[in-house]
Each structure stands twice: as structure tokens, then as C-alpha cells.
Design a protein around this motif. Structure first.
Motif, PDB file in Angstrom:
ATOM      1  N   ASN A  44      21.264   2.825  -4.518  1.00 38.42           N
ATOM      2  CA  ASN A  44      21.267   2.804  -3.067  1.00 38.42           C
ATOM      3  C   ASN A  44      20.034   3.581  -2.606  1.00 38.42           C
ATOM      4  N   VAL A  45      19.152   2.935  -1.855  1.00 38.55           N
ATOM      5  CA  VAL A  45      17.939   3.586  -1.356  1.00 38.55           C
ATOM      6  C   VAL A  45      18.066   3.698   0.159  1.00 38.55           C
ATOM      7  N   HIS A  46      18.037   4.918   0.649  1.00 41.84           N
ATOM      8  CA  HIS A  46      18.189   5.156   2.082  1.00 41.84           C
ATOM      9  C   HIS A  46      16.930   4.698   2.823  1.00 41.84           C
ATOM     10  N   ILE A  47      17.102   4.113   3.978  1.00 42.47           N
ATOM     11  CA  ILE A  47      15.988   3.586   4.764  1.00 42.47           C
ATOM     12  C   ILE A  47      14.973   4.676   5.124  1.00 42.47           C
ATOM     13  N   ASP A  48      15.437   5.912   5.337  1.00 47.28           N
ATOM     14  CA  ASP A  48      14.506   6.999   5.665  1.00 47.28           C
ATOM     15  C   ASP A  48      13.516   7.249   4.528  1.00 47.28           C
ATOM     16  N   THR A  49      13.979   7.087   3.297  1.00 48.45           N
ATOM     17  CA  THR A  49      13.087   7.276   2.158  1.00 48.45           C
ATOM     18  C   THR A  49      12.032   6.173   2.122  1.00 48.45           C
ATOM     19  N   LEU A  50      12.452   4.958   2.432  1.00 46.64           N
ATOM     20  CA  LEU A  50      11.477   3.865   2.483  1.00 46.64           C
ATOM     21  C   LEU A  50      10.446   4.117   3.584  1.00 46.64           C
ATOM     22  N   LYS A  51      10.906   4.665   4.694  1.00 49.68           N
ATOM     23  CA  LYS A  51       9.977   4.998   5.781  1.00 49.68           C
ATOM     24  C   LYS A  51       8.989   6.074   5.332  1.00 49.68           C
ATOM     25  N   GLN A  52       9.453   7.039   4.523  1.00 52.38           N
ATOM     26  CA  GLN A  52       8.553   8.061   3.997  1.00 52.38           C
ATOM     27  C   GLN A  52       7.479   7.438   3.110  1.00 52.38           C
ATOM     28  N   LEU A  53       7.867   6.449   2.320  1.00 52.80           N
ATOM     29  CA  LEU A  53       6.891   5.763   1.470  1.00 52.80           C
ATOM     30  C   LEU A  53       5.859   5.021   2.319  1.00 52.80           C
ATOM     31  N   VAL A  54       6.311   4.392   3.381  1.00 45.25           N
ATOM     32  CA  VAL A  54       5.381   3.702   4.281  1.00 45.25           C
ATOM     33  C   VAL A  54       4.439   4.725   4.923  1.00 45.25           C
ATOM     34  N   ALA A  55       4.970   5.873   5.306  1.00 46.97           N
ATOM     35  CA  ALA A  55       4.125   6.926   5.904  1.00 46.97           C
ATOM     36  C   ALA A  55       3.060   7.394   4.910  1.00 46.97           C
ATOM     37  N   LEU A  56       3.421   7.514   3.636  1.00 50.12           N
ATOM     38  CA  LEU A  56       2.431   7.880   2.611  1.00 50.12           C
ATOM     39  C   LEU A  56       1.339   6.821   2.519  1.00 50.12           C
ATOM     40  N   ALA A  57       1.743   5.567   2.552  1.00 53.65           N
ATOM     41  CA  ALA A  57       0.778   4.468   2.457  1.00 53.65           C
ATOM     42  C   ALA A  57      -0.156   4.449   3.662  1.00 53.65           C
ATOM     43  N   GLU A  58       0.375   4.811   4.816  1.00 51.29           N
ATOM     44  CA  GLU A  58      -0.475   4.856   6.007  1.00 51.29           C
ATOM     45  C   GLU A  58      -1.455   6.023   5.940  1.00 51.29           C
ATOM     46  N   LEU A  85      12.771   6.583  -9.989  1.00 47.98           N
ATOM     47  CA  LEU A  85      11.639   7.323  -9.441  1.00 47.98           C
ATOM     48  C   LEU A  85      10.709   6.306  -8.792  1.00 47.98           C
ATOM     49  N   LEU A  86      10.480   6.467  -7.505  1.00 53.38           N
ATOM     50  CA  LEU A  86       9.554   5.593  -6.796  1.00 53.38           C
ATOM     51  C   LEU A  86       8.247   6.338  -6.641  1.00 53.38           C
ATOM     52  N   ASN A  87       7.181   5.648  -6.961  1.00 60.14           N
ATOM     53  CA  ASN A  87       5.872   6.270  -6.951  1.00 60.14           C
ATOM     54  C   ASN A  87       4.873   5.344  -6.270  1.00 60.14           C
ATOM     55  N   PRO A  88       4.206   5.798  -5.201  1.00 59.81           N
ATOM     56  CA  PRO A  88       3.170   4.980  -4.589  1.00 59.81           C
ATOM     57  C   PRO A  88       2.064   4.721  -5.611  1.00 59.81           C
ATOM     58  N   CYS A  89       1.485   3.551  -5.541  1.00 57.41           N
ATOM     59  CA  CYS A  89       0.442   3.230  -6.500  1.00 57.41           C
ATOM     60  C   CYS A  89      -0.587   2.291  -5.889  1.00 57.41           C
ATOM     61  N   HIS A  90      -1.643   2.093  -6.649  1.00 58.31           N
ATOM     62  CA  HIS A  90      -2.670   1.126  -6.285  1.00 58.31           C
ATOM     63  C   HIS A  90      -2.744   0.108  -7.401  1.00 58.31           C
ATOM     64  N   ASN A  91      -2.346  -1.110  -7.107  1.00 57.51           N
ATOM     65  CA  ASN A  91      -2.443  -2.184  -8.077  1.00 57.51           C
ATOM     66  C   ASN A  91      -3.728  -2.934  -7.809  1.00 57.51           C
ATOM     67  N   GLY A  92      -4.780  -2.531  -8.477  1.00 59.60           N
ATOM     68  CA  GLY A  92      -6.090  -3.122  -8.256  1.00 59.60           C
ATOM     69  C   GLY A  92      -6.247  -4.449  -8.968  1.00 59.60           C
ATOM     70  N   ALA A  93      -7.115  -5.270  -8.422  1.00 61.16           N
ATOM     71  CA  ALA A  93      -7.455  -6.540  -9.045  1.00 61.16           C
ATOM     72  C   ALA A  93      -8.392  -6.276 -10.218  1.00 61.16           C
ATOM     73  N   ASP A 107      -2.873  15.465  -1.358  1.00 62.33           N
ATOM     74  CA  ASP A 107      -3.117  16.832  -0.871  1.00 62.33           C
ATOM     75  C   ASP A 107      -2.331  17.875  -1.668  1.00 62.33           C
ATOM     76  N   GLY A 108      -2.247  17.666  -2.996  1.00 57.98           N
ATOM     77  CA  GLY A 108      -1.567  18.627  -3.863  1.00 57.98           C
ATOM     78  C   GLY A 108      -0.056  18.576  -3.827  1.00 57.98           C
ATOM     79  N   VAL A 109       0.524  17.578  -3.126  1.00 62.74           N
ATOM     80  CA  VAL A 109       1.978  17.457  -3.018  1.00 62.74           C
ATOM     81  C   VAL A 109       2.413  16.186  -3.752  1.00 62.74           C
ATOM     82  N   SER A 110       3.432  16.322  -4.588  1.00 60.09           N
ATOM     83  CA  SER A 110       3.933  15.181  -5.349  1.00 60.09           C
ATOM     84  C   SER A 110       4.372  14.058  -4.414  1.00 60.09           C
ATOM     85  N   THR A 111       4.065  12.825  -4.800  1.00 64.76           N
ATOM     86  CA  THR A 111       4.506  11.650  -4.052  1.00 64.76           C
ATOM     87  C   THR A 111       5.665  10.953  -4.756  1.00 64.76           C
ATOM     88  N   ILE A 112       6.129  11.515  -5.866  1.00 64.27           N
ATOM     89  CA  ILE A 112       7.200  10.893  -6.653  1.00 64.27           C
ATOM     90  C   ILE A 112       8.539  11.203  -5.991  1.00 64.27           C
TER      91      ILE A 112
END
Length: 141
Positions: A44-58, A85-93, A107-112
């Protein structure tokens, strides 16, 4: 944006895929009932956590995806102490100088992010994706 803007899975296909998972998990753990309460089914993934991931991406233009890692508190095969564990990433071509990398901190803070709400126990027990048993026949699985 509409839900149909993204690929969806037909319900019947999702039912088969989740049943296949339950059968696989039951067989791998020696559990005789693939619809029993001890079958690990998902998270179960809470919507607020998904919003935090979007905020990181922004905040970081290099983030263009989220990688999902499965983890356990112990290597023991007993118990459902499974973490996501959800981790923002860059899937490059191919040829992309950033390559295919995990962005582990900003900025020195874990994104995991650790999602420790596995199913069970946090389940929708009457869902067609939870069990083969028709909803009218489900008592207290």
C-alpha cells in the motif's frame, strides 16, 4: 490528463497476473493455500508519498523515473518483512552522459523512501486481485 493517457491492464489480465504471483509465492514458501492469509501480495503506497516523489522530480530535472527495490529486514525466508524502497532515478537513453543511475540523495539528504505497509496485513481482502474466491464467498481470509 485522463487515466487512459497511460497504458492500463485489463482486469482479467491483472487477475491472472496476481494469481500467478500468489501461486509462485505459495510454492516458493511451501504454503499449500495460495489464497491464504500468509501470502505476500503487494504494498500500500500512500498518495502523500507519491506526491513527495513528484516534488523531488520537480526539484531535480535529472529525475525522470522511480526505481523500485524489494528489500527485507532479514535474509530469513520466514515471515513477510518485505519492504519496498522507492528511489528516484534517471533512466538515460543509450549514449546519455547521465546513463541509467539512481539518484540516492539531493542536497545531502537521502531520496530513498521505505514503504513498509505490505499486504498482508494491509490488504483489500475482497478485491478480485487479492483472491480467486468470489466476493460473495469470502468470509475472513
Amino acid at each position: 490528463m485522463k487515466i487512459t493517457d497511460y497504458p492500463t491492464v485489463p482486469i482479467e489480465s491483472a487477475e491472472l497476473l496476481t494469481k500467478n504471483w500468489r501461486l509462485f509465492f505459495a510454492n516458493s514458501q511451501g504454503i499449500p493455500d495460495h489464497d491464504g492469509p500468509n501470502i505476500f501480495r503487494g504494498f500500500n503506497v500512500h498518495i502523500d508519498t507519491l506526491k513527495q516523489l513528484v516534488a523531488l522530480a520537480e526539484k531535480d530535472p535529472n529525475i525522470n523515473a522511480v526505481r523500485i527495490y524489494l528489500a527485507k529486514a532479514s535474509p530469513s525466508t520466514v515471515g513477510n518483512d518485505v519492504h519496498v524502497l522507492l528511489n528516484p532515478c534517471h533512466n538515460g537513453a543509450a549514449g546519455d552522459p547521465l546513463g541509467n543511475i539512481d539518484i540516492l540523495e539531493i542536497d545531502g539528504v537521502s531520496t530513498i523512501m521505505d514503504f513498509t505497509s505490505p499486504c498482508p496485513p494491509l490488504c483489500a481482502t475482497t478485491s478480485r486481485l487479492y483472491t480467486d474466491i468470489p466476493p460473495g464467498e469470502i468470509s475472513s481470509i
